[in-house]
Design a protein around this motif. Sequence first.
Motif, PDB file in Angstrom:
ATOM      1  N   LEU A   1      12.889  -0.528   6.484  1.00  0.00           N
ATOM      2  CA  LEU A   1      11.278   0.617   6.131  1.00  0.00           C
ATOM      3  C   LEU A   1      11.958   1.404   5.063  1.00  0.00           C
ATOM      4  O   LEU A   1      11.416   2.015   4.393  1.00  0.00           O
ATOM      5  N   GLN A   2      13.168   1.600   5.106  1.00  0.00           N
ATOM      6  CA  GLN A   2      13.840   2.841   4.013  1.00  0.00           C
ATOM      7  C   GLN A   2      13.985   2.254   2.926  1.00  0.00           C
ATOM      8  O   GLN A   2      13.569   3.041   1.966  1.00  0.00           O
ATOM      9  N   LYS A   3      14.042   1.019   2.953  1.00  0.00           N
ATOM     10  CA  LYS A   3      14.086   0.479   1.494  1.00  0.00           C
ATOM     11  C   LYS A   3      12.628   0.007   0.675  1.00  0.00           C
ATOM     12  O   LYS A   3      12.359   1.005  -0.540  1.00  0.00           O
ATOM     13  N   VAL A   4      11.748   0.730   1.829  1.00  0.00           N
ATOM     14  CA  VAL A   4      10.335   0.545   1.395  1.00  0.00           C
ATOM     15  C   VAL A   4       9.916   1.624   1.135  1.00  0.00           C
ATOM     16  O   VAL A   4       8.881   2.115  -0.495  1.00  0.00           O
TER      17      VAL A   4
ATOM     18  N   ASP B   1       8.422 -10.410  -1.350  1.00  0.00           N
ATOM     19  CA  ASP B   1       7.756 -11.621   0.079  1.00  0.00           C
ATOM     20  C   ASP B   1       7.815 -10.390   0.821  1.00  0.00           C
ATOM     21  O   ASP B   1       6.852 -11.162   1.755  1.00  0.00           O
ATOM     22  N   LYS B   2       7.286  -9.752   1.268  1.00  0.00           N
ATOM     23  CA  LYS B   2       7.085  -8.889   2.317  1.00  0.00           C
ATOM     24  C   LYS B   2       6.731  -7.888   2.294  1.00  0.00           C
ATOM     25  O   LYS B   2       5.396  -6.808   3.060  1.00  0.00           O
ATOM     26  N   SER B   3       5.787  -7.837   0.876  1.00  0.00           N
ATOM     27  CA  SER B   3       4.522  -7.223   0.350  1.00  0.00           C
ATOM     28  C   SER B   3       3.123  -7.004   1.403  1.00  0.00           C
ATOM     29  O   SER B   3       3.005  -5.694   1.263  1.00  0.00           O
ATOM     30  N   GLN B   4       2.857  -7.305   1.998  1.00  0.00           N
ATOM     31  CA  GLN B   4       2.159  -7.336   2.158  1.00  0.00           C
ATOM     32  C   GLN B   4       2.336  -7.235   4.067  1.00  0.00           C
ATOM     33  O   GLN B   4       1.119  -7.187   5.608  1.00  0.00           O
ATOM     34  N   ARG B   5       3.975  -7.034   4.845  1.00  0.00           N
ATOM     35  CA  ARG B   5       3.243  -6.856   5.733  1.00  0.00           C
ATOM     36  C   ARG B   5       3.388  -5.408   5.975  1.00  0.00           C
ATOM     37  O   ARG B   5       3.765  -4.658   5.410  1.00  0.00           O
ATOM     38  N   LYS B   6       3.081  -4.857   7.821  1.00  0.00           N
ATOM     39  CA  LYS B   6       2.090  -3.930   7.796  1.00  0.00           C
ATOM     40  C   LYS B   6       3.714  -3.347   8.166  1.00  0.00           C
ATOM     41  O   LYS B   6       4.974  -3.955   8.695  1.00  0.00           O
ATOM     42  N   CYS B   7       3.743  -2.188   8.019  1.00  0.00           N
ATOM     43  CA  CYS B   7       5.385  -1.283   7.901  1.00  0.00           C
ATOM     44  C   CYS B   7       5.565  -0.833   9.571  1.00  0.00           C
ATOM     45  O   CYS B   7       6.841  -1.000   9.804  1.00  0.00           O
TER      46      CYS B   7
ATOM     47  N   GLU C   1       0.405  -0.879  -0.150  1.00  0.00           N
ATOM     48  CA  GLU C   1      -0.295   0.201   0.102  1.00  0.00           C
ATOM     49  C   GLU C   1       1.191   1.220   0.048  1.00  0.00           C
ATOM     50  O   GLU C   1       0.639   2.310  -0.533  1.00  0.00           O
ATOM     51  N   LEU C   2       2.081   1.223   0.951  1.00  0.00           N
ATOM     52  CA  LEU C   2       2.725   2.431   0.620  1.00  0.00           C
ATOM     53  C   LEU C   2       3.380   2.709  -0.642  1.00  0.00           C
ATOM     54  O   LEU C   2       3.238   3.617  -0.600  1.00  0.00           O
ATOM     55  N   VAL C   3       4.151   1.450  -1.007  1.00  0.00           N
ATOM     56  CA  VAL C   3       4.571   1.878  -2.861  1.00  0.00           C
ATOM     57  C   VAL C   3       3.580   2.267  -3.636  1.00  0.00           C
ATOM     58  O   VAL C   3       3.853   2.976  -4.240  1.00  0.00           O
TER      59      VAL C   3
ATOM     60  N   ILE D   1     -11.135  -5.182   8.443  1.00  0.00           N
ATOM     61  CA  ILE D   1     -10.778  -4.180   7.940  1.00  0.00           C
ATOM     62  C   ILE D   1      -8.920  -4.560   8.179  1.00  0.00           C
ATOM     63  O   ILE D   1      -9.362  -3.492   8.543  1.00  0.00           O
ATOM     64  N   THR D   2      -8.140  -4.935   7.280  1.00  0.00           N
ATOM     65  CA  THR D   2      -6.726  -4.976   7.739  1.00  0.00           C
ATOM     66  C   THR D   2      -5.985  -3.617   7.086  1.00  0.00           C
ATOM     67  O   THR D   2      -4.822  -2.512   6.834  1.00  0.00           O
ATOM     68  N   LYS D   3      -7.230  -2.997   5.634  1.00  0.00           N
ATOM     69  CA  LYS D   3      -5.896  -1.668   4.355  1.00  0.00           C
ATOM     70  C   LYS D   3      -6.500  -0.452   5.004  1.00  0.00           C
ATOM     71  O   LYS D   3      -7.095  -0.582   5.860  1.00  0.00           O
TER      72      LYS D   3
END
Lengths: 260, 340
Positions: free
Chosen positions: A152-155, A138-144, A103-105, B278-280
Amino acid sequence: MIKETEIKPILQAQELAIGYADKIVAEEISVEINAAELVAVIGINGSGKSTLLKTLTGNLDPLSGKVSIQQKSLKDITVQELSELISIVLTETHFSQNLSVEELVALGRQPYTNWLGQLSSEDKKAVQQALQLLELTDKSQRKCGSLSDGQLQKVFLARAIAQETSLIFLDEPTTHLDLYHKIFVLKLLKELTRKTQKAIVFATHEINLALQLCDQIILVNQGKIIQKTPEELINSNLLQELFPKDLVEFDAASKSFRVL
Amino acid sequence: MQKSSLYLLSGLLLLLILLMLNISLGSVTIPLKDILASFFNAEVEKETWRYIILDYRLPKAITAVLVGSGLALSGLLMQTLFRNPLAGPYVLGLSSGASLGVAIVILGGAVFGGVFSTLFLSKFTLVIAASLGSVLVLLAVLATSFRVKDTMALLIIGLMFASLTSAVVSVLSYFSPSESLQKYIFWSFGSLGNLAWQEVFILAIFWLAGVIISIFCIKNLNALLLGEKYAKSLGTNLKQNRILVILGTGLLAGSITAFAGPIAFIGLAVPHLVRQVITKSNHLVLFPAVALGGAILMLICDSIAQLPGSNLTLPINAITSLIGAPVVIWLLVRKKKLYF
């Protein structure tokens, strides 16, 4: 260093004076940033590094002179247009930790999305490419909120890549990182300039590392701003005069600062 | 995205079930077939039942949906705008601002008398005064929020504005005749049930205006999740967005408070409850989910306020606080951090 590709100027500043209404920080600045270059902005605390970066990114008007990006004056560029030319990575930590990496990206695609911010298939592809480039898939669904500072810097870097701008500005990307991760991030930046042909400009206190890794160095010191290659800078007298001479000195032979 | 739509669909279904449940509850027991019959204009055993359903329970249920969704949405907007997980229309003093507007209309009319009172009588002026009160308090909180970066300081400033406005209300009530004072006290208990269709209609117009304005903020609110500097670098017009969010929340919180009284905790708690499911973080997904969640929680609170099987109706404000306050405390003391 001899470059294989043709030099393409992206950002130019001539006869620039920066500062605030009541205080001139530096005058007679000329800066040129070309495609695929890694540029470090160095200087002691309070020397005006952030004033320079603010001016170059259009967040502060120059006192005189002009900044142009891709031959267009910064003054004539709207906030919307600028978002397609410059992306930024800040040291700010007050953002929503609830965002997932993906989401952040994906927020980097905002300049290109519709009024509701929905991602097109092209946007999604750009997000996936940015995630791949920084090995974050592989980390795309992890929470920041669950990531380390280095991750985080990479994200945030991936977000800037997804914004698809020819220029990326970073404010002290290596603070809070250990030596290994400092080198890791800076090498990554260098690699990105080569892979993506983007110009990356970052403010840093890591002068030793910057001298080894960057193509150009912008030195901010006592009201003067000078742009040189690391070799030119080492051979000049400028680094010797950067700090008060009672504690530290620059040793040109080893290209590094030494404690006295 | 598909998972989110599944949640939305089941939320919608739950809303419909609760809506029916809410309508079937009350001091008079009406069989389900007669409830349905009164909707479809068919034969109803007693004509008074039809009246109870169509002119009392249905407008009340619709008000509950509008109030719950509107307050929850304004809570979501506040939390993102201030990047503060504890923001909400009640804690930031928006409801108090609206109360001041209402107090000036109900009490001020009596105190100042003459032209003032006739000018202020209609329901529309009540809503507009309340909305204005909310917007003004919101502007004041926003102005001070630029000077304080601290999460807690912002909430305390909200509290200060709330006590400031309630002090003005106290002064006004001191000079008011007992009749208008009683009217104001009853209003401040909060109630969903005293609205005629015409008033529900006015509330719906303000709700719709607030929601539409907020929808235009969705993209910018997503950018604001990263902070204002990032949002600007993504092409967000910060000033314009701030004005739109203030206008949207002011209309929602103001009009709702004008008609239903100050209602606590829905705006603060619902966005967090929804985030448990909802986790989004994307407001495009959160926005409808929070609206649904608010409507559902409000219908539940209202059904409890009926005290099934009795003639009593408890003040709705008390019920939302009884449910909402423990929820917020639970969210805070959990080990997991509270996000905005």
